[in-house]
Write an enzyme that holds these catalytic residues in place. Structure first.
Site, short mmCIF file in Angstrom:
data_model
loop_
_atom_site.label_atom_id
_atom_site.label_comp_id
_atom_site.label_asym_id
_atom_site.label_seq_id
_atom_site.Cartn_x
_atom_site.Cartn_y
_atom_site.Cartn_z
N CYS A 77 0.84 -1.20 0.00
CA CYS A 77 0.00 0.00 0.00
C CYS A 77 0.88 1.26 0.00
CB CYS A 77 -0.98 -0.03 1.16
SG CYS A 77 -2.31 1.20 0.99
N HIS A 184 -3.93 -4.38 -0.16
CA HIS A 184 -3.47 -5.06 1.06
C HIS A 184 -3.65 -6.57 0.88
CE1 HIS A 184 -2.94 -1.59 3.77
NE2 HIS A 184 -3.92 -1.05 3.08
N GLU A 186 -2.85 -8.92 2.90
CA GLU A 186 -3.26 -9.54 4.17
C GLU A 186 -4.74 -9.36 4.44
OE1 GLU A 186 -2.21 -5.35 4.91
OE2 GLU A 186 -1.24 -6.99 3.84
#
Length: 210
Positions: A77, A184, A186
């Site tokens: 990011c 992102h 994750e």
């Protein structure tokens, strides 16, 4: 090493890496970068403030050196945007200069229609080339985004994924050992974790080779 400069979602990034079978060291100590097999630079928030934090901690030079060393480097990011030369985010600031280019603000209108800024939620990524970090990722896969600015590399080399939101912007940069995503991973479910698995595999191959 997951770089701690008080501008990243360290817990969720560390947890994702742990699911890949590694125990990351979360550290803001430049000395820890020297012996790292791989580095993850997460990031949320404002680019100028993040660069100020990296500079104050003495991390900017070691991060540049690490990227040049050939060892795997992963920006997430804001961590993608910080790789470039400059950010337009007020008041403007020089960035790490690892990737030639600038960081621009997303447009708030498309064909006369207002767009919500920040760009938040799931969006598809058009993958244009292959890289070890992208192994097993289908073109057009969806990932989770939260951002108001985007990276605009000067040269197309390394821009392996693009996403549309008011314009087509770089959402995946991957060239040699440097990998970075605007989204992102994750927060992107199994397909995002696949990128982490691939990155850990890159680090393991590098460690065995050394």
């Amino acid at each position: 090493v997951v770089v701690d400069y008080e501008s990243g979602n360290l817990r969720s990034v560390s947890r994702a890496l742990e699911t890949c079978g590694v125990s990351p060291l979360v550290s803001g100590d430049p000395a820890d970068l020297r012996d790292a097999d791989a580095v993850v630079l997460p990031g949320v928030g404002a680019g100028p403030a993040a660069m100020s934090a990296l500079n104050q901690r003495g991390l900017s030079g070691p991060l540049r050196e690490f990227a040049e060393s050939g060892r795997p480097f992963f920006g997430i990011c804001l961590g993608l945007q910080l790789l470039l030369d400059w950010t337009d985010e007020e008041p403007g600031a020089p960035c790490l200069g690892i990737v030639p280019g600038s960081v621009r603000r997303l447009p708030d209108r498309e064909n006369g229609t207002a767009l919500k800024i920040p760009h938040m939620g799931w969006n598809s990524v058009a993958l244009t080339d292959d890289h070890p970090a992208l192994h097993g990722i289908d073109p057009g896969s969806y990932f989770y985004f939260v951002h108001s600015f985007y990276a605009e590399p000067t040269r197309p080399e390394g821009v392996l994924g693009t996403t549309e939101y008011g314009l087509h912007f770089c959402s995946v940069y991957a060239k040699d050992n440097v990998v970075a995503t605007q989204f992102h991973p994750e927060k992107s479910g199994p397909v995002g974790l696949r990128i982490y698995h691939n990155f850990v595999a890159m680090a393991a191959r590098g460690a065995r080779a050394s």
